[in-house]
Design a protein around this motif. Sequence first.
Motif, PDB file in Angstrom:
ATOM      1  N   ILE A  40      40.738 -15.169  73.779  1.00  0.00           N
ATOM      2  CA  ILE A  40      40.913 -15.687  74.742  1.00  0.00           C
ATOM      3  C   ILE A  40      39.840 -16.369  75.077  1.00  0.00           C
ATOM      4  CG2 ILE A  40      41.337 -15.738  77.190  1.00  0.00           C
ATOM      5  CD1 ILE A  40      41.809 -12.465  75.489  1.00  0.00           C
ATOM      6  N   TYR A  41      40.193 -17.596  74.850  1.00  0.00           N
ATOM      7  CA  TYR A  41      38.622 -18.610  75.167  1.00  0.00           C
ATOM      8  C   TYR A  41      38.537 -19.614  76.377  1.00  0.00           C
ATOM      9  CZ  TYR A  41      35.125 -22.212  74.643  1.00  0.00           C
ATOM     10  OH  TYR A  41      34.594 -23.608  74.996  1.00  0.00           O
ATOM     11  N   THR A  42      37.794 -18.858  77.126  1.00  0.00           N
ATOM     12  CA  THR A  42      37.956 -19.938  78.285  1.00  0.00           C
ATOM     13  C   THR A  42      37.911 -21.478  79.084  1.00  0.00           C
ATOM     14  OG1 THR A  42      35.374 -18.893  79.226  1.00  0.00           O
ATOM     15  CG2 THR A  42      37.186 -17.419  79.734  1.00  0.00           C
ATOM     16  N   GLY A  43      36.998 -21.833  78.044  1.00  0.00           N
ATOM     17  CA  GLY A  43      36.920 -22.775  77.242  1.00  0.00           C
ATOM     18  C   GLY A  43      35.002 -23.360  78.412  1.00  0.00           C
ATOM     19  N   LEU A  44      35.065 -24.656  79.111  1.00  0.00           N
ATOM     20  CA  LEU A  44      33.660 -24.965  79.100  1.00  0.00           C
ATOM     21  C   LEU A  44      33.505 -24.849  80.991  1.00  0.00           C
ATOM     22  CD1 LEU A  44      33.438 -28.307  77.590  1.00  0.00           C
ATOM     23  CD2 LEU A  44      32.168 -26.626  77.270  1.00  0.00           C
ATOM     24  N   ARG A  45      32.480 -24.697  81.526  1.00  0.00           N
ATOM     25  CA  ARG A  45      31.733 -24.449  82.813  1.00  0.00           C
ATOM     26  C   ARG A  45      32.425 -23.280  83.589  1.00  0.00           C
ATOM     27  NH1 ARG A  45      32.360 -29.366  80.727  1.00  0.00           N
ATOM     28  NH2 ARG A  45      30.600 -31.070  80.827  1.00  0.00           N
ATOM     29  N   GLN A  46      32.267 -22.531  82.795  1.00  0.00           N
ATOM     30  CA  GLN A  46      32.853 -21.110  83.904  1.00  0.00           C
ATOM     31  C   GLN A  46      31.786 -20.589  84.754  1.00  0.00           C
ATOM     32  OE1 GLN A  46      36.274 -20.292  83.475  1.00  0.00           O
ATOM     33  NE2 GLN A  46      36.149 -22.288  82.667  1.00  0.00           N
ATOM     34  N   THR A  47      31.788 -19.929  85.585  1.00  0.00           N
ATOM     35  CA  THR A  47      31.201 -19.226  86.029  1.00  0.00           C
ATOM     36  C   THR A  47      31.073 -17.294  85.921  1.00  0.00           C
ATOM     37  OG1 THR A  47      32.394 -18.409  88.209  1.00  0.00           O
ATOM     38  CG2 THR A  47      30.946 -20.588  88.267  1.00  0.00           C
ATOM     39  N   PRO A  48      30.081 -16.833  86.333  1.00  0.00           N
ATOM     40  CA  PRO A  48      30.293 -15.690  85.533  1.00  0.00           C
ATOM     41  C   PRO A  48      31.672 -14.578  86.173  1.00  0.00           C
ATOM     42  CG  PRO A  48      27.444 -16.232  86.226  1.00  0.00           C
ATOM     43  CD  PRO A  48      28.552 -17.164  86.335  1.00  0.00           C
ATOM     44  N   GLU A  49      31.595 -15.283  87.896  1.00  0.00           N
ATOM     45  CA  GLU A  49      32.144 -14.228  88.090  1.00  0.00           C
ATOM     46  C   GLU A  49      34.203 -14.597  87.705  1.00  0.00           C
ATOM     47  OE1 GLU A  49      29.533 -14.773  91.131  1.00  0.00           O
ATOM     48  OE2 GLU A  49      30.401 -16.394  89.596  1.00  0.00           O
ATOM     49  N   MET A  50      33.893 -15.962  87.611  1.00  0.00           N
ATOM     50  CA  MET A  50      35.330 -16.199  86.246  1.00  0.00           C
ATOM     51  C   MET A  50      35.068 -15.385  84.796  1.00  0.00           C
ATOM     52  SD  MET A  50      35.257 -20.335  87.124  1.00  0.00           S
ATOM     53  CE  MET A  50      35.783 -21.485  86.425  1.00  0.00           C
ATOM     54  N   VAL A  51      34.017 -15.412  84.350  1.00  0.00           N
ATOM     55  CA  VAL A  51      34.336 -15.381  83.365  1.00  0.00           C
ATOM     56  C   VAL A  51      34.502 -12.933  83.500  1.00  0.00           C
ATOM     57  CG1 VAL A  51      32.866 -14.030  81.244  1.00  0.00           C
ATOM     58  CG2 VAL A  51      33.223 -16.631  82.125  1.00  0.00           C
ATOM     59  N   VAL A  52      34.250 -12.929  84.600  1.00  0.00           N
ATOM     60  CA  VAL A  52      34.730 -11.219  84.822  1.00  0.00           C
ATOM     61  C   VAL A  52      35.908 -11.444  85.236  1.00  0.00           C
ATOM     62  CG1 VAL A  52      33.684  -8.929  85.428  1.00  0.00           C
ATOM     63  CG2 VAL A  52      32.157 -10.560  84.790  1.00  0.00           C
ATOM     64  N   ASN A  53      36.216 -12.269  85.629  1.00  0.00           N
ATOM     65  CA  ASN A  53      37.731 -11.681  86.395  1.00  0.00           C
ATOM     66  C   ASN A  53      38.779 -12.614  85.448  1.00  0.00           C
ATOM     67  OD1 ASN A  53      36.966 -11.004  89.255  1.00  0.00           O
ATOM     68  ND2 ASN A  53      37.029 -13.389  89.784  1.00  0.00           N
ATOM     69  N   ALA A  54      38.505 -12.782  83.884  1.00  0.00           N
ATOM     70  CA  ALA A  54      39.333 -13.297  83.184  1.00  0.00           C
ATOM     71  C   ALA A  54      39.499 -12.578  82.531  1.00  0.00           C
ATOM     72  CB  ALA A  54      38.835 -14.514  82.570  1.00  0.00           C
ATOM     73  N   ALA A  55      38.544 -11.763  82.456  1.00  0.00           N
ATOM     74  CA  ALA A  55      37.791 -10.139  81.679  1.00  0.00           C
ATOM     75  C   ALA A  55      38.610  -9.357  81.451  1.00  0.00           C
ATOM     76  CB  ALA A  55      36.916  -9.859  80.965  1.00  0.00           C
ATOM     77  N   LEU A  56      38.705  -8.672  83.476  1.00  0.00           N
ATOM     78  CA  LEU A  56      39.423  -7.802  84.014  1.00  0.00           C
ATOM     79  C   LEU A  56      40.956  -8.000  83.320  1.00  0.00           C
ATOM     80  CD1 LEU A  56      37.940  -6.970  86.994  1.00  0.00           C
ATOM     81  CD2 LEU A  56      38.155  -5.724  85.205  1.00  0.00           C
ATOM     82  N   GLN A  57      41.646  -9.803  84.034  1.00  0.00           N
ATOM     83  CA  GLN A  57      42.764  -9.977  84.084  1.00  0.00           C
ATOM     84  C   GLN A  57      43.401  -9.680  82.219  1.00  0.00           C
ATOM     85  OE1 GLN A  57      42.964 -14.119  85.500  1.00  0.00           O
ATOM     86  NE2 GLN A  57      42.841 -12.843  87.764  1.00  0.00           N
ATOM     87  N   GLU A  58      42.436 -10.045  81.438  1.00  0.00           N
ATOM     88  CA  GLU A  58      43.110  -9.929  80.152  1.00  0.00           C
ATOM     89  C   GLU A  58      42.878  -8.559  79.479  1.00  0.00           C
ATOM     90  OE1 GLU A  58      44.599 -11.958  78.850  1.00  0.00           O
ATOM     91  OE2 GLU A  58      44.295 -14.637  79.858  1.00  0.00           O
ATOM     92  N   ASP A  59      42.426  -7.396  80.092  1.00  0.00           N
ATOM     93  CA  ASP A  59      42.291  -6.549  79.655  1.00  0.00           C
ATOM     94  C   ASP A  59      41.083  -6.486  78.614  1.00  0.00           C
ATOM     95  OD1 ASP A  59      42.087  -3.392  79.909  1.00  0.00           O
ATOM     96  OD2 ASP A  59      43.918  -3.380  78.729  1.00  0.00           O
ATOM     97  N   VAL A  60      40.364  -6.780  78.165  1.00  0.00           N
ATOM     98  CA  VAL A  60      39.475  -8.150  77.232  1.00  0.00           C
ATOM     99  C   VAL A  60      38.645  -5.828  76.822  1.00  0.00           C
ATOM    100  CG1 VAL A  60      39.445  -9.418  77.500  1.00  0.00           C
ATOM    101  CG2 VAL A  60      37.566  -8.585  77.795  1.00  0.00           C
ATOM    102  N   ASP A  61      38.384  -5.392  75.346  1.00  0.00           N
ATOM    103  CA  ASP A  61      37.184  -4.752  74.896  1.00  0.00           C
ATOM    104  C   ASP A  61      36.410  -5.349  74.623  1.00  0.00           C
ATOM    105  OD1 ASP A  61      39.685  -3.195  73.828  1.00  0.00           O
ATOM    106  OD2 ASP A  61      39.974  -4.390  72.817  1.00  0.00           O
ATOM    107  N   ALA A  62      35.423  -6.249  74.718  1.00  0.00           N
ATOM    108  CA  ALA A  62      34.654  -7.294  75.012  1.00  0.00           C
ATOM    109  C   ALA A  62      34.635  -8.904  75.449  1.00  0.00           C
ATOM    110  CB  ALA A  62      34.208  -7.338  73.401  1.00  0.00           C
ATOM    111  N   ILE A  63      33.160  -9.410  75.461  1.00  0.00           N
ATOM    112  CA  ILE A  63      33.262 -10.866  75.812  1.00  0.00           C
ATOM    113  C   ILE A  63      31.885 -11.076  75.349  1.00  0.00           C
ATOM    114  CG2 ILE A  63      32.589 -11.572  78.330  1.00  0.00           C
ATOM    115  CD1 ILE A  63      33.028  -9.280  79.657  1.00  0.00           C
ATOM    116  N   GLY A  64      32.595 -12.354  74.549  1.00  0.00           N
ATOM    117  CA  GLY A  64      31.161 -13.043  74.515  1.00  0.00           C
ATOM    118  C   GLY A  64      31.041 -14.291  75.328  1.00  0.00           C
ATOM    119  N   ILE A  65      29.637 -14.415  75.304  1.00  0.00           N
ATOM    120  CA  ILE A  65      28.718 -15.297  75.638  1.00  0.00           C
ATOM    121  C   ILE A  65      28.081 -16.324  74.847  1.00  0.00           C
ATOM    122  CG2 ILE A  65      27.694 -17.009  77.617  1.00  0.00           C
ATOM    123  CD1 ILE A  65      28.208 -13.850  78.974  1.00  0.00           C
ATOM    124  N   SER A  66      28.408 -17.415  74.794  1.00  0.00           N
ATOM    125  CA  SER A  66      28.035 -18.584  73.960  1.00  0.00           C
ATOM    126  C   SER A  66      26.947 -19.202  74.871  1.00  0.00           C
ATOM    127  CB  SER A  66      29.049 -20.025  72.868  1.00  0.00           C
ATOM    128  OG  SER A  66      28.393 -20.595  72.310  1.00  0.00           O
TER     129      SER A  66
END
Length: 139
Positions: A40-66
């Motif tokens: 799941i690629y979130t696109g540009l200009r995400q906040t930390p809150e947006m990233v964590v919420n998306a990770a929760l919603q998508e039930d991911v195993d890993a978050i990779g931040i570039s």
Amino acid sequence: MDKKIKRPIRVLVAKVGLDGHDRGAKVIATALRDAGMEVIYTGLRQTPEMVVNAALQEDVDAIGISILSGAHMTVFPKVAHLMKEKGMDDVLLTGGGIIPEEDMKQLQQKGVGNLFPPGTSTNEIASYINNWVQEHRSF
């Protein structure tokens, strides 16, 4: 190995903050997808809150931040803190970009997973995520 994964590993790839350079993130996302992972690629200009919420919603195993902006000493601890607040203790937080080695060591001491500089083999990154998930996640 008794804990064979019965579904593809799910990874959220994110760009946090004002950093507008996403070619590396897209290369990694494609490489992880080619390695059999759901990405799941979130696109540009995400906040930390947006990233964590998306990770929760998508039930991911890993978050990779570039991250190329130099804000890694703010972004990674903030994401890690939010993950802890949400009980995401068995989700890998990893990433890469322009991060000095000394900063990488400090972030790893704070619970961030391996961080990868530009030029790292995509196979190495996929292998690391796969091995970490096999070891730390229960399916």
